[in-house]
Design an enzyme around this catalytic site. Structure first.
Site, PDB file in Angstrom:
ATOM      1  CD  GLU A 476       7.752   2.659  -7.584  1.00  0.00           C
ATOM      2  OE1 GLU A 476       6.957   3.620  -7.711  1.00  0.00           O
ATOM      3  OE2 GLU A 476       7.687   1.853  -6.640  1.00  0.00           O
ATOM      4  CG  ASP A 539       1.639  -4.626  -7.803  1.00  0.00           C
ATOM      5  OD1 ASP A 539       2.742  -4.049  -7.708  1.00  0.00           O
ATOM      6  OD2 ASP A 539       0.996  -5.032  -6.813  1.00  0.00           O
TER       7      ASP A 539
END
Length: 627
Positions: A476, A539
């Site tokens: 995030e 990611d």
């Protein structure tokens, strides 16, 4: 037996993949879904208990329980005479021509269940994130995205045929004449919309969709509808600009929404209104109304009455349930530990930015400023939005309450235009197994429900927790610096804060990430590197930063770290659902999320002694490094 060196995902999850079964009422099962299933059980039990011991000291939770009980009163639901639904359908039926439609626009927005063939929404202004802007888009499509409408798509005809037949059955149930023709006309109008609709790739690059048009040009350019009074009726004033998010729809509006197409538009509005109503009515209709979505994803059974009851309640009282959930299931010890991990992730990012070799010092310092300005929200919100005080359950039917609630929520949505943006509001409830980064507020949010094993547990080792929730936290944070988030400054404004040469270097890095995934084969077909690039950047940044943090702990175990990473992405799904995700989901397929990011990290090769002849091996010159 599959080796980690050949397939990390399959090796780590071998036993789970063999034993896990997709629930009959879902299109998939995953680490996320397993927590969702447990949450459903817990919340169902909780709400049943609260139904017996009413929470009279909590007004919003009390209304939640009242609605929950009404949603589960099947004896009453099955006796419904559809009077309220027919009243909503009549609001469309009595529009005899396009002129009637134009004169009724405001009432249709605020006092009907019928959708319009265009959409206005109030959201934070990307260029001025303290204030709201009025955005304009098309109405959306019947099929999942534009790729499904290609003549060569194997499911185009069967899905549209099923939707039309299913819609006609619903219309007949409400006593609508010429139901087959109406459903067919709805599909015809949908077909007109397809060329002007954004593709999934275009939606994924949301920072590039910001197209402000002066209100003068907007109202003068869209000549088939008099938007001058309508816009003021929506937000109580005349904005200086309208943000157009679907340019082709805007350009072709006069050819789509006009008197010539009125009968198709009316059929589309009528059909959509009828379909929406089915969730709140009899058992037969709620099963009929959900049949298309089940067919789309090859889901074998409808949701049980009990789960449906919970679903409906969550749809209107999500934050109330979320705060209840957070207070009951999320402890202070876990919250403090996750806070510590967030701080560790941010510190790691600071260090990585300072050591970055492809950014100039000036841009790196700006990035660190943005990083320092990120606000983390963990567990559950401190306060409930005021709107919940207005949602009062009546003596009327379930559908009548839903209509009333929709009117209250719609009015509130447009009221926000006159207010400053509240950057403390959560856009997910605490019982949702997910997390997000909000670029317009520069916040990261971790609901309580994801802060459980396998993502996080006080019982897991530090390496396991960093391979799970640590990587999610850093993921995030990485969204602040993906291809979209990187275009927003520390205040949440769309503002190019990079030096030009640095951003050009970043764009080359993006191309490398696109190429890394482009065309990689999966069970459902090849991956679309452009569609999934933002999540892949996140990611890769997530696992890289989490790995650095894990190595700083005294009990570091890299085998556990990478194994936990693979475990959190475990998933089994119907082929149809996987195909749908490939066409429209901005996340890579689960197996690729598990397998590809580790191959860019030297520590992965060391942990599992991976050699050039192994399938998981990637040559050093082909390893992608961004953050």
């Amino acid at each position: 037996m599959v080796r980690v060196q050949d397939d990390l995902f399959a090796a780590v999850n071998a036993e789970w993949l063999e034993q896990a079964e997709i629930p009959a009422d879902k299109p998939r099962i995953s680490a996320f879904d397993e927590l969702v299933l447990q949450n459903e059980k817990n919340l169902t039990e909780d709400l049943k208990n609260l139904s017996v011991n009413l929470p009279v000291d909590n007004a919003e939770l009390l209304e939640t329980i009242k609605f929950y009980n009404k949603a589960g009163n099947w004896e009453r639901r099955n006796q419904a005479d559809f009077t309220a639904v027919k009243a909503e359908l009549d609001k469309v039926l009595r529009l005899t021509d396009f002129k009637d439609f134009l004169s009724a626009l405001t009432d249709l927005v605020f006092h009907s269940q019928a959708p319009l063939p265009f959409s206005f929404g109030v959201e934070p202004d990307m260029k001025d994130a303290v204030h709201h802007a009025l955005g304009f888009t098309g109405p959306g499509l019947i099929l999942p995205d534009t790729t499904y409408y290609a003549d060569e798509h194997p499911r185009k005809d069967e899905l549209l045929d099923f939707w039309a037949k299913n819609s006609a059955e619903i219309l007949v149930a409400f006593g609508i004449e010429n139901a087959e023709r109406i459903a067919s006309d709805a599909v015809k109008f949908d077909a007109l919309l397809v060329p002007s609709a954004n593709t999934s790739e275009e939606w994924a690059k949301y920072a590039e969709l910001y197209n402000p048009v002066s209100t003068d040009n907007f109202v003068n350019g869209l000549s088939t509808v008099d938007f001058e009074p309508f816009i003021e009726n929506l937000v109580g004033t005349r904005p200086e600009k309208i943000i157009v998010f679907e340019n082709r729809f805007y350009d072709h509006f006069n050819l789509l929404v006009n008197e010539e197409n009125w009968q198709l538009i009316k059929a589309w509005m009528l059909t959509k209104t009828a379909r929406k109503a089915t969730s709140f009515l009899t058992e037969d209709l709620r099963i009929l109304g959900s049949a298309y979505n089940r067919f789309l994803s090859n889901v074998k059974e409808p949701r049980s009455q009990e789960k449906h009851q919970l679903d409906l309640t969550e749809s209107y009282f999500s934050q109330v349930i979320g705060i209840f959930y957070g207070k009951k299931y999320f402890g202070e010890t876990a919250k403090e530990d996750v806070k510590r991990m967030v701080s560790a992730m941010i510190k790691v990012y600071q260090e990585r930015l300072r050591a970055n070799t492809w950014l100039s010092q000036a841009t790196a310092e700006k990035a660190i400023e943005k990083l320092d300005a990120i606000t983390p929200f963990i567990g559950f919100p401190d306060k409930l939005p005021e709107i919940y005080k207005k949602l009062k359950v009546t003596d009327g039917s379930l559908y009548e309450d839903a209509v009333k609630f929709d009117e209250i929520l719609t009015a509130r949505h447009y009221e926000k235009f006159a207010e400053e943006v509240d950057k403390t509001l959560w856009h997910m409830p605490a019982h949702m197994v997910n997390a997000y980064y909000s670029p317009d507020s520069n916040t990261i949010v971790f609901p309580a429900a994801i802060l459980q094993a396998p993502f996080y547990s006080l019982e897991q080792s530090s390496s396991q927790n960093y391979g799970g929730i640590g990587a999610v936290i850093a993921h995030e944070i990485s969204h602040a610096f993906d291809n979209n988030g990187a275009q927003f400054d520390k205040y949440g404004n769309l503002n190019k804060w990079w030096l030009e040469e640095d951003y050009s270097a970043f764009e080359k890095k993006q191309e490398e990430m696109i190429a890394l995934f482009e065309g990689v084969e999966t069970e459902a077909g090849p991956a679309n590197g452009k569609l999934i690039v933002s999540e892949n950047i996140a990611d890769q940044g997530g696992i890289t930063a989490a790995l650095t943090a894990a190595k700083n702990e005294s009990d570091v175990d890299l085998v556990s770290f990478f194994s936990q990473w693979a475990a959190i992405w475990r998933m089994k799904a119907s082929l149809e659902f996987q195909q749908m995700l490939l066409s429209m989901d901005v996340h890579a397929p689960a197996k690729l999320r598990a397998n590809i990011p580790p191959t860019n990290l030297e520590e992965f090769y060391e942990a599992f002694d991976i050699k050039p002849e192994d399938k998981m091996y990637r040559a050093p010159e082909n390893r992608v490094k961004i953050w």
